[in-house]
Design a protein around this motif. Structure first.
Motif, mmCIF file in Angstrom:
data_model
loop_
_atom_site.group_PDB
_atom_site.id
_atom_site.type_symbol
_atom_site.label_atom_id
_atom_site.label_comp_id
_atom_site.label_asym_id
_atom_site.label_seq_id
_atom_site.Cartn_x
_atom_site.Cartn_y
_atom_site.Cartn_z
ATOM 1 N N VAL A 448 0.849 -1.193 0.000
ATOM 2 C CA VAL A 448 0.000 0.000 0.000
ATOM 3 C C VAL A 448 0.881 1.239 0.000
ATOM 4 O O VAL A 448 0.664 2.194 -0.733
ATOM 5 C CB VAL A 448 -0.921 0.004 1.233
ATOM 6 N N VAL A 459 -4.994 2.850 5.645
ATOM 7 C CA VAL A 459 -5.145 1.398 5.787
ATOM 8 C C VAL A 459 -4.551 0.878 7.099
ATOM 9 O O VAL A 459 -5.087 -0.030 7.716
ATOM 10 C CB VAL A 459 -4.518 0.680 4.570
ATOM 11 N N SER A 462 -6.756 0.242 10.001
ATOM 12 C CA SER A 462 -7.855 -0.725 9.912
ATOM 13 C C SER A 462 -7.397 -2.091 10.409
ATOM 14 O O SER A 462 -6.210 -2.350 10.535
ATOM 15 C CB SER A 462 -8.330 -0.841 8.467
ATOM 16 N N ALA A 487 -11.348 5.695 3.393
ATOM 17 C CA ALA A 487 -11.209 4.371 2.777
ATOM 18 C C ALA A 487 -12.380 4.080 1.857
ATOM 19 O O ALA A 487 -12.247 3.381 0.859
ATOM 20 C CB ALA A 487 -11.102 3.297 3.859
ATOM 21 N N ILE A 496 -7.298 0.205 -3.229
ATOM 22 C CA ILE A 496 -7.033 -0.836 -2.224
ATOM 23 C C ILE A 496 -7.461 -2.202 -2.760
ATOM 24 O O ILE A 496 -6.778 -3.207 -2.593
ATOM 25 C CB ILE A 496 -7.754 -0.503 -0.889
ATOM 26 N N PHE A 512 -15.283 -1.706 4.003
ATOM 27 C CA PHE A 512 -14.770 -1.076 5.225
ATOM 28 C C PHE A 512 -15.926 -0.747 6.145
ATOM 29 O O PHE A 512 -16.904 -0.154 5.721
ATOM 30 C CB PHE A 512 -13.995 0.203 4.903
#
Ligand SMILES: Nc1ncnc2c1ncn2[C@@H]1O[C@H](COP(=O)(O)OP(=O)(O)O)[C@@H](O)[C@H]1O
Ligand SMILES: [Mg+2]
Ligand SMILES: [Zn+2]
Length: 546
Positions: A448, A459, A462, A487, A496, A512
């Protein structure tokens, strides 16, 4: 004298009294005036934004016999009986406690009967995401062929947990976070009505800490009134919330940014000697840098956490002093520090040491790294093995070591062939996908990061929840709402998804969600813990004695 919680005492009774939800209110009023009422409504939004209030107003508005402008009159028989909860045609159900198939079956049997006295039978199902799978199915049967006299009003903080089959049968309204200004205005009105004086700065501080939830703001205000009944003062709010004042946070962060070790240590020492909570203090500093990051990347002040307009101006002074990567790196390092402090037997010393090392490290310049990454990517595309890449294409190891100083610890390993190659084996199913992500989380984050450093900042906050039917479900703690929103932005989400698909070498979708408060890590003293404490001392929905 009995004390009724402010947020119960001041519940909006008409659509026009609801604050900050004009988009919802206008549509609903129009529907009522044109007699174009849906059979099922779904109100979504974070806690304390008016979902339950809107549901109750709507239940009265559809049944009001003296409705002239779309609002319930609150005077007619129908309105009055619903207000005092004696109307048998308006039924409120809390799905958190009645979530079984039996409850919904019972409801299904009842809905067939005509309303006793009113135009419509209205079922309000609060926290509807708590229904069990069986209960959802039972509800679906009713929603598929709703009798003309029946209206369902569903409310939830977690719409993503509601089956698509139900969603598609509801008219959905998303209630927004309420702005700091609107919250302040409402609190000012309430204070005036109660003849309580309040400093403007104090109300702003309360609003900034309510995170868009009116109910939370009113709970804090309530506590402030008990704390000091003749005047709400800024210092008292600070004291009550146990927080370091925002001015002090700005000052500390200014010293950190300017690498003024002496002044920052003196100030930190003062703050901690006053007995302020260390973890909460670190969280505030992290929030400060998170706000800087948002300001830097978006230029917008609306999404800042716990900051009022005046304070946003102060933030702008610091925003030019750092670049995005530096801010991301500071956030990463402070987050690590926070975790370490939770485990440490001497968190204060650890914190001071970490802050000093943060200031001692030289500034990073990621451009050299980006060059090397670009080179690696091209080389791999052209089938060159990583070993053959000349050192000259990248910063020297020494250079690299010093330049990485500001970066989060787990990223310190050398950047090697992180990109999934053609021969990354494809995962064989959800379980294997979940396992690969879980066991190689840092590698995934690295990917990422290669794509986009700002995306990493999102990210990394999360957590992987689970993988099901080719969808990877990630969760954010409820305090990371900004990250959650970011996100879910189409551009970020599809990026993503693309990275994930490469990582798993199979086509996976991403989802998400925002974790509900109750799942949260209780070891951190977050704002939510404070609200929880308030609820415990006041009683969430009970009247208590003063
Ligand atoms: N949009 C709003 N306008 C005015 N007051 C609000 C609003 N949202 C919440 N409140 C206050 O918070 C209390 C709880 O709101 P509620 O409608 O139960 O929120 P939710 O169901 O979204 O958690 C209300 O009684 C009211 O005092
Ligand atoms: Mg509610
Ligand atoms: Zn009425």
């Amino acid at each position: 004298m009995s004390h009724q919680a402010l947020y119960r005492k001041y519940r909006s009774k008409t659509f026009d009294e609801l604050i900050g939800q004009q988009h919802v209110v206008n549509t609903l009023k129009n529907q009522i005036l044109s007699n174009n009422i849906a059979h099922a409504y779904l109100f979504c939004g974070i806690r304390g934004t008016g979902k339950t209030s809107t549901a109750k107003i709507l239940a009265r508005a559809v049944n009001c016999t003296d409705n002239t402008d779309g609002n319930p009159c609150n005077q007619c028989e129908a309105c009055k009986s619903i207000l005092d909860e004696t109307n048998m045609d308006v039924i409120e159900m809390d799905a958190a406690s009645n979530n079984g198939v039996e409850d919904i079956r019972e409801l299904r049997d009842k809905v067939r009967f005509m309303p006793v006295k009113s135009k419509y039978k209205v079922y309000i199902i609060d926290e509807v995401h708590m229904l069990s799978k069986g209960a959802f199915n039972a509800l679906l049967k009713t929603l598929e062929e709703p009798p003309a006299h029946l209206i369902f009003i569903l409310a939830t903080t977690e719409p993503q947990k509601i089956p698509a089959t139900i969603l598609s049968r509801c008219q959905r309204f998303d209630l927004r976070r309420i702005t700091i200004d609107d919250i302040v205005k409402n609190m000012r009105n309430i204070c005036d009505e109660m003849s309580v004086e309040a400093d403007d700065k104090a109300l702003k501080l309360i609003a900034a800490n309510a995170d868009g939830a009116m109910r939370d703001a009113l709970s804090i205000l309530d506590r402030c009134m008990t704390f000091n009944s003749d005047r709400i003062k800024y210092e008292d709010v600070n004291e009550l919330l146990g927080i370091v004042s925002f001015d002090t946070i700005i000052e500390v962060c200014g010293h950190i940014i300017n690498k003024n070790i002496k002044n920052s240590m003196i100030l930190i020492n003062d703050i901690l000697n006053q007995g302020k909570d260390l973890q909460f203090f670190i969280e505030e500093i992290i929030t400060y840098f998170r706000n800087l990051l948002i300001l830097k990347t978006t230029g917008l002040t609306e999404n800042l956490l716990r900051v009022s307009e005046d304070n946003a101006e102060n933030l702008k002074k610091h925003v030019d002093l750092l670049n995005i990567d530096e801010i991301v790196s500071v956030i990463g390092r402070l987050s690590d520090t926070l975790l370490e402090c939770k485990r440490s037997i001497n968190p204060r010393i650890l914190f001071e040491a970490r802050i000093i090392s943060l200031m001692e490290s030289t500034q990073i310049d990621v451009s050299a790294f980006e060059k090397r990454i670009e080179y690696l990517e091209n080389a791999m595309k052209n089938g060159v093995s990583v070993k053959e890449i000349p050192k000259s294409a990248a910063p020297s190891r020494q250079e690299a070591a010093s330049k990485q100083e500001f970066t989060p610890k787990q990223d310190k390993k050398t950047v090697k062939a992180d990109r999934p190659s053609e021969n990354t084996p494809a995962v064989a199913g959800d379980d294997e996908a979940e396992k690969r992500i879980r066991e190689n989380w840092n590698d995934f984050l690295k990917l990422v990061r290669i794509e986009n450093v700002a995306l990493l900042a999102i990210v990394r906050e999360s957590n992987l929840a689970y993988v099901k039917q080719n969808v990877v479900f990630f969760e954010f703690d409820s305090k990371f709402t900004f990250h959650y929103t970011a996100a879910n932005q189409e551009k970020n989400k599809s990026k993503i998804k693309e990275i994930l698909t490469g990582f798993l070498n199979a086509d996976y979708d991403v989802s998400f969600a925002l974790k509900s408060d109750k799942d949260e890590d209780k070891s951190a003293k977050s704002m939510d813990d404070i609200y929880e404490e308030m609820k415990n001392s006041f009683g969430d929905d009970k009247v208590i004695l003063k």
